[in-house]
Design a protein around this motif. Sequence first.
Motif, mmCIF file in Angstrom:
data_model
loop_
_atom_site.group_PDB
_atom_site.id
_atom_site.type_symbol
_atom_site.label_atom_id
_atom_site.label_comp_id
_atom_site.label_asym_id
_atom_site.label_seq_id
_atom_site.Cartn_x
_atom_site.Cartn_y
_atom_site.Cartn_z
ATOM 1 N N ASP A 94 0.855 -1.192 0.000
ATOM 2 C CA ASP A 94 0.000 0.000 0.000
ATOM 3 C C ASP A 94 0.889 1.239 0.000
ATOM 4 O O ASP A 94 1.018 1.937 1.008
ATOM 5 C CB ASP A 94 -0.925 -0.019 1.219
ATOM 6 C CG ASP A 94 -1.943 1.117 1.189
ATOM 7 O OD1 ASP A 94 -2.149 1.701 0.104
ATOM 8 O OD2 ASP A 94 -2.513 1.425 2.258
ATOM 9 N N ALA A 95 1.519 1.486 -1.146
ATOM 10 C CA ALA A 95 2.479 2.582 -1.255
ATOM 11 C C ALA A 95 1.811 3.825 -1.839
ATOM 12 O O ALA A 95 1.039 3.736 -2.800
ATOM 13 C CB ALA A 95 3.656 2.172 -2.137
ATOM 14 N N ARG A 96 2.145 4.955 -1.272
ATOM 15 C CA ARG A 96 1.599 6.225 -1.758
ATOM 16 C C ARG A 96 2.445 6.837 -2.868
ATOM 17 O O ARG A 96 1.928 7.575 -3.707
ATOM 18 C CB ARG A 96 1.504 7.228 -0.601
ATOM 19 C CG ARG A 96 0.539 6.854 0.493
ATOM 20 C CD ARG A 96 0.596 7.880 1.617
ATOM 21 N NE ARG A 96 -0.311 7.540 2.711
ATOM 22 C CZ ARG A 96 -0.351 8.197 3.864
ATOM 23 N NH1 ARG A 96 0.477 9.233 4.067
ATOM 24 N NH2 ARG A 96 -1.190 7.813 4.811
ATOM 25 N N ARG A 97 3.737 6.573 -2.843
ATOM 26 C CA ARG A 97 4.641 7.187 -3.811
ATOM 27 C C ARG A 97 5.706 6.173 -4.229
ATOM 28 O O ARG A 97 6.078 5.273 -3.462
ATOM 29 C CB ARG A 97 5.357 8.407 -3.209
ATOM 30 C CG ARG A 97 4.450 9.559 -2.799
ATOM 31 C CD ARG A 97 3.957 10.341 -4.012
ATOM 32 N NE ARG A 97 3.277 11.563 -3.613
ATOM 33 C CZ ARG A 97 2.008 11.644 -3.245
ATOM 34 N NH1 ARG A 97 1.285 10.528 -3.202
ATOM 35 N NH2 ARG A 97 1.459 12.797 -2.909
ATOM 36 N N LEU A 98 6.227 6.354 -5.446
ATOM 37 C CA LEU A 98 7.349 5.568 -5.963
ATOM 38 C C LEU A 98 8.411 6.556 -6.424
ATOM 39 O O LEU A 98 8.133 7.447 -7.236
ATOM 40 C CB LEU A 98 6.898 4.687 -7.122
ATOM 41 C CG LEU A 98 7.983 3.909 -7.881
ATOM 42 C CD1 LEU A 98 8.711 2.942 -6.951
ATOM 43 C CD2 LEU A 98 7.373 3.160 -9.066
ATOM 44 N N PHE A 99 9.638 6.386 -5.916
ATOM 45 C CA PHE A 99 10.711 7.332 -6.194
ATOM 46 C C PHE A 99 11.864 6.644 -6.922
ATOM 47 O O PHE A 99 12.139 5.458 -6.697
ATOM 48 C CB PHE A 99 11.250 7.927 -4.888
ATOM 49 C CG PHE A 99 10.204 8.572 -4.027
ATOM 50 C CD1 PHE A 99 9.750 9.847 -4.298
ATOM 51 C CD2 PHE A 99 9.687 7.901 -2.921
ATOM 52 C CE1 PHE A 99 8.783 10.454 -3.490
ATOM 53 C CE2 PHE A 99 8.726 8.487 -2.111
ATOM 54 C CZ PHE A 99 8.275 9.767 -2.394
ATOM 55 N N ILE A 100 12.548 7.409 -7.765
ATOM 56 C CA ILE A 100 13.760 6.954 -8.447
ATOM 57 C C ILE A 100 14.781 8.084 -8.406
ATOM 58 O O ILE A 100 14.490 9.186 -7.926
ATOM 59 C CB ILE A 100 13.494 6.534 -9.908
ATOM 60 C CG1 ILE A 100 12.889 7.701 -10.700
ATOM 61 C CG2 ILE A 100 12.572 5.308 -9.960
ATOM 62 C CD1 ILE A 100 12.710 7.424 -12.185
ATOM 63 N N THR A 101 15.974 7.823 -8.930
ATOM 64 C CA THR A 101 17.006 8.849 -9.051
ATOM 65 C C THR A 101 17.130 9.241 -10.520
ATOM 66 O O THR A 101 16.470 8.651 -11.379
ATOM 67 C CB THR A 101 18.367 8.345 -8.516
ATOM 68 O OG1 THR A 101 19.022 7.580 -9.533
ATOM 69 C CG2 THR A 101 18.184 7.499 -7.258
ATOM 70 N N PRO A 102 17.984 10.211 -10.866
ATOM 71 C CA PRO A 102 18.112 10.612 -12.268
ATOM 72 C C PRO A 102 18.800 9.561 -13.154
ATOM 73 O O PRO A 102 18.836 9.747 -14.378
ATOM 74 C CB PRO A 102 18.968 11.886 -12.193
ATOM 75 C CG PRO A 102 18.857 12.364 -10.794
ATOM 76 C CD PRO A 102 18.714 11.132 -9.965
ATOM 77 N N LEU A 103 19.341 8.493 -12.582
ATOM 78 C CA LEU A 103 20.118 7.528 -13.349
ATOM 79 C C LEU A 103 19.242 6.362 -13.796
ATOM 80 O O LEU A 103 18.410 5.857 -13.035
ATOM 81 C CB LEU A 103 21.307 7.049 -12.515
ATOM 82 C CG LEU A 103 22.244 8.194 -12.099
ATOM 83 C CD1 LEU A 103 23.334 7.703 -11.168
ATOM 84 C CD2 LEU A 103 22.859 8.876 -13.327
ATOM 85 N N ARG A 104 19.446 5.917 -15.046
ATOM 86 C CA ARG A 104 18.465 5.030 -15.676
ATOM 87 C C ARG A 104 18.392 3.641 -15.057
ATOM 88 O O ARG A 104 17.374 2.964 -15.196
ATOM 89 C CB ARG A 104 18.731 4.922 -17.179
ATOM 90 C CG ARG A 104 20.088 4.376 -17.562
ATOM 91 C CD ARG A 104 20.200 4.273 -19.071
ATOM 92 N NE ARG A 104 21.590 4.088 -19.482
ATOM 93 C CZ ARG A 104 21.935 3.807 -20.741
ATOM 94 N NH1 ARG A 104 21.016 3.665 -21.673
ATOM 95 N NH2 ARG A 104 23.209 3.677 -21.056
ATOM 96 N N ARG A 105 19.438 3.192 -14.363
ATOM 97 C CA ARG A 105 19.331 1.866 -13.752
ATOM 98 C C ARG A 105 18.257 1.827 -12.673
ATOM 99 O O ARG A 105 17.670 0.781 -12.412
ATOM 100 C CB ARG A 105 20.678 1.395 -13.215
ATOM 101 C CG ARG A 105 21.406 2.327 -12.245
ATOM 102 C CD ARG A 105 22.856 1.861 -12.115
ATOM 103 N NE ARG A 105 23.662 2.613 -11.175
ATOM 104 C CZ ARG A 105 24.339 3.720 -11.477
ATOM 105 N NH1 ARG A 105 24.255 4.231 -12.710
ATOM 106 N NH2 ARG A 105 25.099 4.322 -10.575
ATOM 107 N N THR A 106 17.994 2.979 -12.034
ATOM 108 C CA THR A 106 16.887 3.019 -11.069
ATOM 109 C C THR A 106 15.545 3.109 -11.796
ATOM 110 O O THR A 106 14.566 2.473 -11.384
ATOM 111 C CB THR A 106 17.032 4.175 -10.067
ATOM 112 O OG1 THR A 106 16.891 5.433 -10.735
ATOM 113 C CG2 THR A 106 18.366 4.116 -9.355
#
Length: 224
Positions: free
Chosen positions: A65-77
């Motif tokens: 039950d996640a409200r947000r999904l975050f990544i970094t600027p790098l494509r592997r994430t």
Amino acid sequence: MPRDFQRPFTLPAGATEIVCVRHGSSAGIADGHTLGLVDGHSDPPLSDRGHVQADAVAQRLRGTDARRLFITPLRRTAQTAEPLARVLDLAPVVIEELREVHLGEWEGQLSSRMGDDPVSAEILATGRWDVIPDAEDMDAFSARITAGMARMADAVGPDGTGVAVLHGGVIAEACRQATDSLAFAFLYAENASITRLLRLDSGRWALRTFNDIAHLTELAEATR
């Protein structure tokens, strides 16, 4: 009523959970090719194995039950987050502050140089990446990880969970800050592992789990 610490875990009132996923395995640099950089950072794609790991993470976290999904600027994430975004029905949000530590002259070469290069011993003895020539200042790195983790927790809000696909060095620093440990105590998060951090109602961070790889067991057995 006092909290019963022998009961199954529930998120403490007012706390925010950040489920940190280390990105999947990255592809190596093919012969005859140069290292691609994004703002000075190496930016390899996932390997075939990395994509399989990303699918395994998505299945493990399906139903969260996640409200947000975050990544970094790098494509592997971003690539690791693609199957997660589908099963969680969330659009990834880029957190610029949580890009990997910049390793200067070693950028994109950590695996090949660690152990063989004389600087390796100094890195481990001091717990500082910035003994590498032109590497990012460790205090600046620490400060931006603090800011990035706070930004995520603020976006998720109290009594909620967010999922973040991050880098090994970033997860290590976030765990160090939560536990006030030695700098490299949590350096060994495996690709596609899951680490859970809590920001409590008091503002203090706590480590719940580190390097959970139960979802990767079958992958490991298949490659033996």
